[in-house]
Every structure is written in structure tokens, then in C-alpha cells.
Design an enzyme around this catalytic site. Sequence first.
Site, short mmCIF file in Angstrom:
data_model
loop_
_atom_site.label_atom_id
_atom_site.label_comp_id
_atom_site.label_asym_id
_atom_site.label_seq_id
_atom_site.Cartn_x
_atom_site.Cartn_y
_atom_site.Cartn_z
N HIS A 48 0.89 -1.12 0.07
CA HIS A 48 0.15 -0.16 0.02
C HIS A 48 0.83 1.17 -0.08
O HIS A 48 0.32 2.24 -0.04
CB HIS A 48 -0.96 -0.12 1.15
CG HIS A 48 -0.42 0.30 2.33
ND1 HIS A 48 -0.10 -0.64 3.41
CD2 HIS A 48 -0.18 1.47 3.10
CE1 HIS A 48 0.39 -0.01 4.39
NE2 HIS A 48 0.31 1.42 4.23
N ASP A 94 -0.91 -7.49 1.34
CA ASP A 94 0.03 -6.10 1.69
C ASP A 94 1.29 -6.23 1.61
O ASP A 94 2.00 -6.40 2.65
CB ASP A 94 -0.63 -5.18 2.57
CG ASP A 94 -0.26 -3.85 2.70
OD1 ASP A 94 0.42 -3.44 1.83
OD2 ASP A 94 -0.36 -3.09 3.73
N SER A 137 4.18 1.86 8.17
CA SER A 137 3.91 0.76 7.23
C SER A 137 5.01 0.23 6.31
O SER A 137 5.92 1.12 6.22
CB SER A 137 2.88 1.75 6.10
OG SER A 137 1.74 2.08 6.77
#
Length: 843
Positions: A644, A699, A793
Site C-alpha cells: 500500500h 499487502d 507501514s
Amino acid sequence: MKDMDSNPRYSHRPQSMNGYEEAVEFLPATDTKKVEKRDPRWKFVVIGVVIGAAVISLAVGLLVWHFAYRMARVPKVYTGSVRINNYVFVDAYENSSTPEFKQLANKVKDMLGELYRGQKDIGPHFTESYVTAFSEGSVIAYYLSEFSVPSYKAEVLDNAVLNLKIQSVNLRMRQILSVDSFEAYPLDANLARSFRNNSCSYFLHAKPGEVTKFSTPGFPNTPYPPNMRCQWTLRADAGHVIRLHFKTFKMDICKDLTGDYVKLYDSLSIAENRRMMTLCGSYPPSYNLTFFSSQNVMLVTLVTDSKGRQPGFMAQFRQIPQTTLCGGIIRNSEGVITSPFYPAHYQANRECIWDIQVPGDKYVKIRFNMFYLLETGASENSCTKDFVEINHQKYCGEKKPFVVSSNSNKMTVRFRSDQSVTDTGFTADYLSYDSQNPCPDKFTCKDRRCINMAQQCDGWNDCSDFSDELNCNCSASQFRCKNSQICKPKFFLCDGVDDCGDRSDEKDCGCPDNNFQCTNKKCIPEAQKCDKTDNCGDGSDEIGCPEVPPNTCTKFTYKCKNNQCITKTNPDCDGVQDCQDGSDEDTNMCNCGKRPYSRKTRIVGGVNADVGEFPWQVSLHARNDGHACGASLVSPTLLLSAAHCFQDLQGIRYSDPSLWTAYLGLHNQAQRTSQNVVQRSIKRIVAHKSFSDYTYDNDIAMLELSSPVTYTDFIQPICIPDSTRTFPVGKSLWVTGWGALIEGGTGASVLQKADIRIINYNECNQLLENQLTERMICAGFVSGGIDACQGDSGGPLSSLESNNKMYLAGVVSWGDGCARRNKPGIYTNVTAMRDWIKVNTGL
Ligand SMILES: *[C@@H]1O[C@H](CO)[C@@H](O)[C@H](O)[C@H]1NC(C)=O
Ligand SMILES: *[C@@H]1O[C@H](CO)[C@@H](O)[C@H](O)[C@H]1NC(C)=O
Ligand SMILES: *[C@@H]1O[C@H](CO)[C@@H](O)[C@H](O)[C@H]1NC(C)=O
Ligand SMILES: *[C@@H]1O[C@H](CO)[C@@H](O)[C@H](O)[C@H]1NC(C)=O
Ligand SMILES: *[C@@H]1O[C@H](CO)[C@@H](O)[C@H](O)[C@H]1NC(C)=O
């Protein structure tokens, strides 16, 4: 030291063997001829001979036992010091070759000889004494005394020597030498012998205003030699103490004094009761390797074993004026107190008293932020060694931050260190508080600590005495423990960890899919059933197993390169070759997950990672955005991150490799130009084709660096788990990052770390309203002290495995941006992505 070298006095006569040989002569020589004659009296003769032989054998046996074992002589060595009052120290005493040294040394030897010979339990066993050094005060002589004692008397000798009080003995020599204090300590005879070889002895005297350097032989160009004994005698002028600092310290790991080690003594004798510290392995840069002597001498010794492969150390020392100033009278209403020289190691033999007094209507409390007064073997309850004492209560050991308060406007804090083993000490702040309202706008714990109102009844023990979690109404995301009635976050349910203390959070837990429920209700991965290891703890996973031929292939068995299957769990990189082709221990594959510093970082309860603690952590900077995502180094050219991060957004082409810059070996975002940091542009980004920006399923992404990086102490790859490796529910892991800006929060400057643990999938899925897919891992905080946004992330979820390597268990994916105290975080399950990783990285 030189005078001791001339005669090899440590060669021990094999007296034990003499005793044995003499005894052997007594062995009965039975006259066989007499027995052959059939004389009528032969029966009596035979009986007589047999009895005689028996008696003789018994006697011989006793003699053999007596001489060979009881009388066997063992070497005994003691070291220590004596203080001479009627001599004045002269410089010549620093050099053992000078006539002055020899003259005084002989007097001390004579005195010791006379002292020992006058004692009935000591005198007969005494062999020789040596004086190894002198120091100021008036003159302190350091000696070694050697004895040879029948083993059955060794203990008596030990007691007699160690309890010898020179004051109570009448010595002729004392008219020449006025000696008042005498110390003795037992010493390993081999060690004593090896230190008498002064082929690697150095005598250094601090020069006023200058720094003196010394290092292990060969440093830094070659590793220190094997089987080495070295010593450095450090001296300062009278009235000064020594400040010693290790600039570099990289040695092999040692354990129970095997391996290589350095010892520091607050004395010139190698007596254990004067040892300040044993150093070995490597220390993280945050550990302060600075030491201060209590007098003007210090001794540093180095012992290496047969395999020396490390660079060694570089140290420097200088002298500073001796000051006895510490503690004091404090009349401010707030301030800071620390142990002497904090954060360096405090000195041995110190006492500091702080007398704190605040205005009459106030009370005092003190908060210890760092507390390291650790001495292995010392009891934390009685605190007999080094301690801090407040209101008659002693504190010692290694402690998390804690608060002590007094019920009056006065407080006395006393710090005391004994003569051996020092630590880095403490720092604390004290303040006065209103006895009526100790915590304005805050919750008051029972121990008068103040915590934020929001921390009351949140399921975390913030007061440390649970006073903030008593009599609470549980919220929707909490459950109530049965015995304590305390509310806890629901994600603690069914994770195999007994959070309530009565296992009420672990009752009625079905096992998740692919898990086997043991008879004791524990859940273990299916793969561990019938693997010939008792994973349940009650053996129920190894009952009723079909007799499978060893090493048959199943979904749960490790597959070697040659397609051989291994039934053992996690056979890869465990140091044992299981595959015939050795592919489970392949050096390329296993060169990962290593942290350069063998010592654990000691910042208890801290959130800043240490330099080099997570050397695979990468910071990805997007042009104009700064730090935007994290990633993990898995090979010299490849990174793993989250898909992402590379989705085009609001007109910005995040999928374009040229937008990104990777920083490796980075600790502080503000120090990207540090020499430990390596910068690379990105050549290629491969995001998982099935990544869904709606569910965040799959992801994961792979990034290729523009050119390979070289591994250093600050840049290392993390291990990628084999598809058969399992990270069980409840397992504690590390999440790290600077706080992702892409999620809208403000980032931290220094790399942050948090200890989190894997949450039961079903419980988590319920909390998150069925948003999980099978390729996600749910994890949350282990303890409640931290409430910061942690992890970026794409960053790593690192798991320390039993082979002492770190494995990439997950990739930070989503969940309120990052893991929070009462909210679990969601991570991409790396083992579930193993095939994708293999196809896209070849690893
Ligand atoms: C020690 O003393 C001897 C003899 O006096 C002398 O030759 C030697 O140079 C001295 N060593 C040092 C390091 O001063
Ligand atoms: C002293 O140690 C060195 C190096 O370890 C060794 O070569 C030498 O033989 C030793 N000398 C004695 C007298 O043991
Ligand atoms: C270690 O402690 C000493 C003495 O307190 C201090 O001067 C020095 O800056 C400290 N070093 C580090 C790396 O913290
Ligand atoms: C718990 O709920 C009861 C009833 O709603 C209320 O009276 C009480 O004050 C609450 N306790 C706490 C600690 O919030
Ligand atoms: C991750 O995925 C693997 C393979 O699908 C599965 O066996 C494992 O239980 C998952 N891990 C967690 C912590 O859910």
C-alpha cells in the site's frame, strides 16, 4: 613483577605421587611355593596367609587412600594487600627492578613469612610469597602467597588465612614494618601462574592533563591473539583517581568465565573481592563503558581462550582529582540527584547521603528513572552489597522506573557501594507535593505516583500496584478477570498467556484453525503434533501418532534443496545439519537476523531503539514527503515492504521507483549524513498483484536497491521464515519505526520500538468486525506503559527465534495507522506470503 620471573616458583612438586609410590611397595607378594607343598599344616598356613593378605590389603588400601587422596597436596594461592604505615611512597616503588622496590618487597616477604609460620594451621603449608606491586597510602603492598597443602587440610588453611587478623599477632618484623591492615583472597592457582608470565604486562602512569591510550595486542589491524594473558597496571598521582574509558570494545562472548574476558580491579591485586567489572562480548553504544577507581590505581586484565577472532578493545585513561563530594543538603523544592559519575559506573567504596527538606506543609517524593545497582549473586531482598536506602527501606538490583514518597517534608536518601562490582547507578528527580492534593488534575496511585486520568480503568497496570485498575466498570472492549475483578483488553483473551493470574482469560478457548488443542487446553500449531517433541507440555500432542516413517513429506515438514523432508520443527539455521545436502544450514541463507551487539540494551521501559538493535530497519523517503514508509533488508539488494506504500495517490506516483530513496543503518532521522548511514535509490518496485486497497489483503511489496549494500554493525539482513515456521499466538515480537507520516501522525526522530504480542485471530477478528483475511496477523502491546504511534507501514515485525536469530514475522500493514495501546495492529503474515517472496526475490 620482574623479580618474580627469575625463579619458576609455581612449579608444583608432585608430592602426591611420591606418597602413592611408597604405598605400592607394600603390595603382598604371596609365596606360591609354600602353598603347593601338601604339608598337614597347609590348611592353617593357607588360612593364615589369606587372613594376613586381607589385613595387609586393607592396610595398603588405607595407606593408598591416605597418601594418594587424603595426603595428596594441592596448590593454594592467596592474593591481597597489606598497608605499611611507617614508609613513604617513592616513585621507585612503581618499578619492580629498582633496589628500593626489592628492598621493601623483601621486608614484606619476611613479614608475611613470619606471620604465616606463627600459625599452626598455616605455617607447615607455606611455600613462598611475592610482592607484585606497591601503591600510595602510606604504602600498600600487593602480594601473592603460595601454599602446598594436603587436600584434607585445604579447608582449614582457607579459613585460617582468610580470617587472619594481623593486628592480633605479635610479630618481630613489626618493629621494622608497621603494618595495620591485611587482606587475603583465594586465587585460582593456574590463573596466578599465568599472570606471573609478564610477557604481556604494561605499567602505565597517567600524565597530568593528558590522555593515555592502550589496547589489546594487534588492535585494530589484527584480532587479539589466542591463549593470551595480559595485564595493564594503571596509576595516577597521589590524591587523584583514574577515569578509564573503553572507546571500542569487541570481544568474543564469554560465559561462566570461559571464552575471552577483561576484568577490572579497583586494586593492584587480582582479588575477586576487588573486581569492579567483568567485560566481554560487545556492548551497544548506549552502554557507558566508563569507570572510576576509588584510589589512584587500577588493574585491567585480559584472558583469551584458544580461539581469538575479534578486534579487541581500545581504552584510554586520565587522572582526575580525588573528590569525596557526593550527596548534600538539599532545600530546593525540586531537582535531580544521581549516583557519582552517572551514567558512568559509580566507584566502589562510596557513600553519599542526600538530606532533602522542603517547606513544612509539603511532602517529598522521588522518582528513579534509571536504576542499575546490579551485582550477580546479591539478593534483591536483603541488598547486602550496593544499595539506595530511603526511609529504612533498601533498594538494589536492576529496576524499572519507580517512585518513593515520604509522609513528611523530609527525606534522606543514602547510596552505598561496597568494594566490589559496580554498575551504572541511578538518576532520579525529587519534588515536593501538596499533601492534600498530590496529583492536581491527575489520578493518584496508592504509592502517590500521578497518572493521566485516561489511564484509570484502561486495563493496564499504570500505577504498578494496580490501584488504577480496581473497582472499574469494564468497557465493551474489555473483559473481567475472575479473581482480581480487573478489566483487561479483550485481545488478551485466548492467547495462551495467563494475564489474569488465574487463567480465567484462557478458559473456553477453542483452538484456531490449523491448531491442535492439547489436553491441558493449550493450542499448538498442527505441525507440532507428532513431531516427537512435547510441545503441549503434557505430552498429549505425541499420543496416538501413526508410525510414520521418519522424514516423510507433508505440508508441515521442512523441505531441503534436494527435496528431502525433515520432520523436526524449524530445522533451518539451528546449527545442526539435518538435510543430507546441508541446505538447512546454508551459510548464505543463515547469514541473517544477527544483531552486532551481544549485550542486551538496558533502557528498561524505554521506547527508543538502541543504535544497531534493528539493523535491517530501512527508512523509505518519498521525494518532498520525507520519511514515508519502513522496509526490511533481506539481502544486499532487496527490501520487503508493504504494497500500500506504493499505490498512486492524489496524483502522486508512489509506484515510481525514482520517487523513493532508501536509508539503511539509520537511527535518527535528523542524522541521515552519519557515517553509519548508507543511502540508495530504488531500481524496481514489485507490489503484490492481488493487493486490495479496500481490504489491504496481500499487502506486500519487494524493492530492489540501485546497488548492493555492504553489511556492517548497523546494516544487516533479517531472516525470512520458511513456510513451515510458525509464530504462535501470545508470542512476543518487536515492531519498530519512526511513525509513518503517510498515515497523518507526526514522526519520531529516533527509531522507536515496542514489544507486542500475537493476538488470537478469532478474538481479533471479532474486535475488528471481521475485517481480517487469512494473510493477516493481529498483534498488540504487551504492557501498557507506552501509548505512542509505533511502527511504519512496510516496516518489520521482528521475532527472536530459538536459534537466536531475528525473523521477519510480519510487515506493518494497517489498524488505525499503527499499533496503539488498546488497539491491535494488523500485519501481513510473511509465512503466508512465502511462495510469493520466493518467486519475486529468489530467496
Ligand atoms: C626500572 O628500573 C630499572 C633499574 O633501575 C631501569 O633500568 C628501568 O629502565 C626502569 N623501568 C622503567 C619503566 O622505568
Ligand atoms: C609467557 O607467555 C608467552 C605468550 O603467551 C609464551 O610464549 C611464553 O613461553 C610464556 N613464558 C613462560 C615463562 O611461561
Ligand atoms: C559516560 O559517562 C561519563 C561520565 O559521567 C560522561 O562524561 C560521558 O559523556 C558518558 N558517555 C556516554 C556515551 O554517555
Ligand atoms: C461503575 O458504574 C456504576 C453504575 O453505573 C457507577 O455508579 C460507578 O461510579 C462506576 N464506577 C466507575 C469506577 O466508573
Ligand atoms: C500465517 O499464515 C500461515 C500460513 O497460512 C499460518 O499457518 C499461520 O498460522 C499464520 N500466522 C498467524 C500468526 O496467524
